[in-house]
Motif scaffolding. Structure first.
Motif, PDB file in Angstrom:
ATOM      1  N   VAL A   1      37.911  33.463  82.358  1.00  0.00           N
ATOM      2  CA  VAL A   1      38.448  34.781  82.042  1.00  0.00           C
ATOM      3  C   VAL A   1      38.295  35.680  83.259  1.00  0.00           C
ATOM      4  CG1 VAL A   1      36.282  35.564  81.004  1.00  0.00           C
ATOM      5  CG2 VAL A   1      38.433  36.679  80.388  1.00  0.00           C
ATOM      6  N   GLN A   2      39.321  36.473  83.517  1.00  0.00           N
ATOM      7  CA  GLN A   2      39.262  37.429  84.623  1.00  0.00           C
ATOM      8  C   GLN A   2      38.976  38.822  84.056  1.00  0.00           C
ATOM      9  OE1 GLN A   2      42.238  35.244  84.455  1.00  0.00           O
ATOM     10  NE2 GLN A   2      40.801  33.878  85.481  1.00  0.00           N
ATOM     11  N   LEU A   3      38.091  39.540  84.730  1.00  0.00           N
ATOM     12  CA  LEU A   3      37.673  40.854  84.266  1.00  0.00           C
ATOM     13  C   LEU A   3      37.917  41.878  85.370  1.00  0.00           C
ATOM     14  CD1 LEU A   3      34.219  39.775  82.758  1.00  0.00           C
ATOM     15  CD2 LEU A   3      36.356  40.138  81.509  1.00  0.00           C
ATOM     16  N   VAL A   4      38.520  42.995  85.003  1.00  0.00           N
ATOM     17  CA  VAL A   4      38.791  44.056  85.976  1.00  0.00           C
ATOM     18  C   VAL A   4      38.312  45.383  85.399  1.00  0.00           C
ATOM     19  CG1 VAL A   4      40.519  45.272  87.310  1.00  0.00           C
ATOM     20  CG2 VAL A   4      40.785  42.815  86.879  1.00  0.00           C
ATOM     21  N   GLU A   5      37.318  45.958  86.050  1.00  0.00           N
ATOM     22  CA  GLU A   5      36.788  47.249  85.610  1.00  0.00           C
ATOM     23  C   GLU A   5      37.597  48.383  86.223  1.00  0.00           C
ATOM     24  OE1 GLU A   5      33.114  44.523  86.329  1.00  0.00           O
ATOM     25  OE2 GLU A   5      35.024  44.967  87.313  1.00  0.00           O
ATOM     26  N   SER A   6      37.626  49.500  85.521  1.00  0.00           N
ATOM     27  CA  SER A   6      38.275  50.698  86.028  1.00  0.00           C
ATOM     28  C   SER A   6      37.632  51.911  85.384  1.00  0.00           C
ATOM     29  CB  SER A   6      39.778  50.669  85.763  1.00  0.00           C
ATOM     30  OG  SER A   6      40.025  50.651  84.367  1.00  0.00           O
ATOM     31  N   GLY A   7      37.965  53.091  85.918  1.00  0.00           N
ATOM     32  CA  GLY A   7      37.487  54.328  85.311  1.00  0.00           C
ATOM     33  C   GLY A   7      36.333  54.982  86.036  1.00  0.00           C
ATOM     34  N   GLY A   8      35.789  54.318  87.041  1.00  0.00           N
ATOM     35  CA  GLY A   8      34.716  54.929  87.801  1.00  0.00           C
ATOM     36  C   GLY A   8      35.228  56.064  88.667  1.00  0.00           C
ATOM     37  N   GLY A   9      34.287  56.794  89.247  1.00  0.00           N
ATOM     38  CA  GLY A   9      34.654  57.884  90.119  1.00  0.00           C
ATOM     39  C   GLY A   9      33.514  58.852  90.281  1.00  0.00           C
ATOM     40  N   LEU A  10      33.848  60.020  90.802  1.00  0.00           N
ATOM     41  CA  LEU A  10      32.857  61.075  91.033  1.00  0.00           C
ATOM     42  C   LEU A  10      32.852  62.032  89.846  1.00  0.00           C
ATOM     43  CD1 LEU A  10      30.896  62.622  92.909  1.00  0.00           C
ATOM     44  CD2 LEU A  10      32.913  63.781  93.860  1.00  0.00           C
ATOM     45  N   VAL A  11      31.680  62.314  89.335  1.00  0.00           N
ATOM     46  CA  VAL A  11      31.539  63.230  88.211  1.00  0.00           C
ATOM     47  C   VAL A  11      30.310  64.086  88.442  1.00  0.00           C
ATOM     48  CG1 VAL A  11      30.223  61.550  86.842  1.00  0.00           C
ATOM     49  CG2 VAL A  11      31.487  63.372  85.683  1.00  0.00           C
ATOM     50  N   GLN A  12      30.346  65.298  87.980  1.00  0.00           N
ATOM     51  CA  GLN A  12      29.216  66.201  88.119  1.00  0.00           C
ATOM     52  C   GLN A  12      28.128  65.870  87.099  1.00  0.00           C
ATOM     53  OE1 GLN A  12      30.656  70.238  87.889  1.00  0.00           O
ATOM     54  NE2 GLN A  12      31.279  70.230  90.036  1.00  0.00           N
ATOM     55  N   ASP A  32      31.025  37.475  73.826  1.00  0.00           N
ATOM     56  CA  ASP A  32      30.163  38.639  73.803  1.00  0.00           C
ATOM     57  C   ASP A  32      30.332  39.352  75.144  1.00  0.00           C
ATOM     58  OD1 ASP A  32      27.515  36.687  72.264  1.00  0.00           O
ATOM     59  OD2 ASP A  32      29.094  37.878  71.312  1.00  0.00           O
ATOM     60  N   MET A  33      30.302  40.667  75.100  1.00  0.00           N
ATOM     61  CA  MET A  33      30.560  41.440  76.312  1.00  0.00           C
ATOM     62  C   MET A  33      29.403  42.390  76.595  1.00  0.00           C
ATOM     63  SD  MET A  33      33.503  40.354  77.338  1.00  0.00           S
ATOM     64  CE  MET A  33      33.814  41.557  78.627  1.00  0.00           C
ATOM     65  N   ARG A  98      30.331  36.640  78.127  1.00  0.00           N
ATOM     66  CA  ARG A  98      29.428  35.503  77.921  1.00  0.00           C
ATOM     67  C   ARG A  98      29.814  34.743  76.666  1.00  0.00           C
ATOM     68  NH1 ARG A  98      24.708  34.545  75.103  1.00  0.00           N
ATOM     69  NH2 ARG A  98      24.682  36.687  74.326  1.00  0.00           N
ATOM     70  N   ARG A  99      29.797  33.421  76.811  1.00  0.00           N
ATOM     71  CA  ARG A  99      30.044  32.566  75.657  1.00  0.00           C
ATOM     72  C   ARG A  99      29.042  31.434  75.711  1.00  0.00           C
ATOM     73  NH1 ARG A  99      35.732  29.571  73.865  1.00  0.00           N
ATOM     74  NH2 ARG A  99      35.010  28.940  71.804  1.00  0.00           N
ATOM     75  N   GLY A 100      28.174  31.372  74.732  1.00  0.00           N
ATOM     76  CA  GLY A 100      27.138  30.356  74.743  1.00  0.00           C
ATOM     77  C   GLY A 100      26.114  30.656  75.826  1.00  0.00           C
ATOM     78  N   LEU A 101      25.380  29.615  76.202  1.00  0.00           N
ATOM     79  CA  LEU A 101      24.295  29.796  77.157  1.00  0.00           C
ATOM     80  C   LEU A 101      24.744  29.713  78.607  1.00  0.00           C
ATOM     81  CD1 LEU A 101      21.463  27.682  75.494  1.00  0.00           C
ATOM     82  CD2 LEU A 101      21.724  30.174  75.506  1.00  0.00           C
ATOM     83  N   PHE A 102      25.848  29.034  78.845  1.00  0.00           N
ATOM     84  CA  PHE A 102      26.159  28.687  80.227  1.00  0.00           C
ATOM     85  C   PHE A 102      27.469  29.252  80.751  1.00  0.00           C
ATOM     86  CE2 PHE A 102      22.528  26.143  80.236  1.00  0.00           C
ATOM     87  CZ  PHE A 102      22.502  25.371  79.093  1.00  0.00           C
ATOM     88  N   THR A 103      28.206  29.930  79.935  1.00  0.00           N
ATOM     89  CA  THR A 103      29.504  30.433  80.367  1.00  0.00           C
ATOM     90  C   THR A 103      29.429  31.931  80.571  1.00  0.00           C
ATOM     91  OG1 THR A 103      30.643  28.696  79.135  1.00  0.00           O
ATOM     92  CG2 THR A 103      31.942  30.595  79.811  1.00  0.00           C
ATOM     93  N   ASN A 104      29.566  32.334  81.824  1.00  0.00           N
ATOM     94  CA  ASN A 104      29.489  33.751  82.187  1.00  0.00           C
ATOM     95  C   ASN A 104      30.590  34.084  83.165  1.00  0.00           C
ATOM     96  OD1 ASN A 104      26.893  35.139  81.203  1.00  0.00           O
ATOM     97  ND2 ASN A 104      26.190  33.141  81.890  1.00  0.00           N
ATOM     98  N   TYR A 105      31.171  35.250  82.978  1.00  0.00           N
ATOM     99  CA  TYR A 105      32.140  35.771  83.933  1.00  0.00           C
ATOM    100  C   TYR A 105      31.793  37.221  84.219  1.00  0.00           C
ATOM    101  CZ  TYR A 105      34.831  31.683  82.456  1.00  0.00           C
ATOM    102  OH  TYR A 105      35.233  30.409  82.152  1.00  0.00           O
ATOM    103  N   TRP A 106      32.016  37.602  85.477  1.00  0.00           N
ATOM    104  CA  TRP A 106      31.739  38.970  85.907  1.00  0.00           C
ATOM    105  C   TRP A 106      32.979  39.586  86.543  1.00  0.00           C
ATOM    106  CZ3 TRP A 106      27.016  41.346  85.196  1.00  0.00           C
ATOM    107  CH2 TRP A 106      25.939  40.525  84.866  1.00  0.00           C
ATOM    108  N   GLY A 107      33.120  40.886  86.347  1.00  0.00           N
ATOM    109  CA  GLY A 107      34.111  41.619  87.093  1.00  0.00           C
ATOM    110  C   GLY A 107      33.555  41.997  88.459  1.00  0.00           C
ATOM    111  N   LYS A 108      34.370  42.683  89.248  1.00  0.00           N
ATOM    112  CA  LYS A 108      33.947  43.074  90.595  1.00  0.00           C
ATOM    113  C   LYS A 108      33.295  44.442  90.637  1.00  0.00           C
ATOM    114  CE  LYS A 108      37.216  40.130  93.027  1.00  0.00           C
ATOM    115  NZ  LYS A 108      38.286  40.041  94.042  1.00  0.00           N
ATOM    116  N   GLY A 109      33.313  45.145  89.524  1.00  0.00           N
ATOM    117  CA  GLY A 109      32.598  46.403  89.444  1.00  0.00           C
ATOM    118  C   GLY A 109      33.438  47.625  89.734  1.00  0.00           C
TER     119      GLY A 109
END
Length: 116
Positions: A1-12, A32-33, A98-109
């Motif tokens: 699975v490919q994951l792409v995060e968005s919505g970050g930025g500068l906030v007060q 599970d996420m 995450r799926r089960g014990l051994f399957t993990n995917y990460w986005g780039k942040g």
């Protein structure tokens, strides 16, 4: 699975942000996420997690009461609503599948900077 995060930025300080994590390439509802965050030179730490169905959530003490995790399995998207942000919340935020014990995917942040 490919994951792409968005919505970050500068906030007060005291402000809010909503992060999104768009998933593709596999059945999103099977996973599970979680949201993690990491500052330079520090270990990645868990912020919050949600079960595959969305029925169960957990929160780390660092942001408990100030953030809400949710997911829309029809849209293959994970969310993190963050409120009352503090300068110490400045980090790169990652989503993890995450799926089960051994399957993990990460986005780039996505970078969140809390500063006046």
């Amino acid at each position: 699975v490919q994951l792409v995060e968005s919505g970050g930025g500068l906030v007060q300080p005291g402000g809010s942000l909503r992060l999104s994590c768009a998933a593709s390439g596999s059945t999103f509802s099977n996973y599970d996420m979680s949201w993690y965050r990491q500052a330079p030179g520090k270990e990645r730490e868990l912020v919050t997690g949600i079960s595959s169905s969305g029925g169960h959530t957990n929160y780390a003490d660092s942001m408990k009461g100030r953030c809400t995790i949710s997911r829309d399995n029809a849209k293959n998207t994970l969310y993190l609503q963050m409120n009352s942000l503090k300068p110490e919340d400045t980090d790169v935020y990652y989503c993890r599948a995450r799926r089960g014990l051994f399957t993990n995917y990460w986005g780039k942040g996505t970078l969140v900077t809390v500063s006046s």
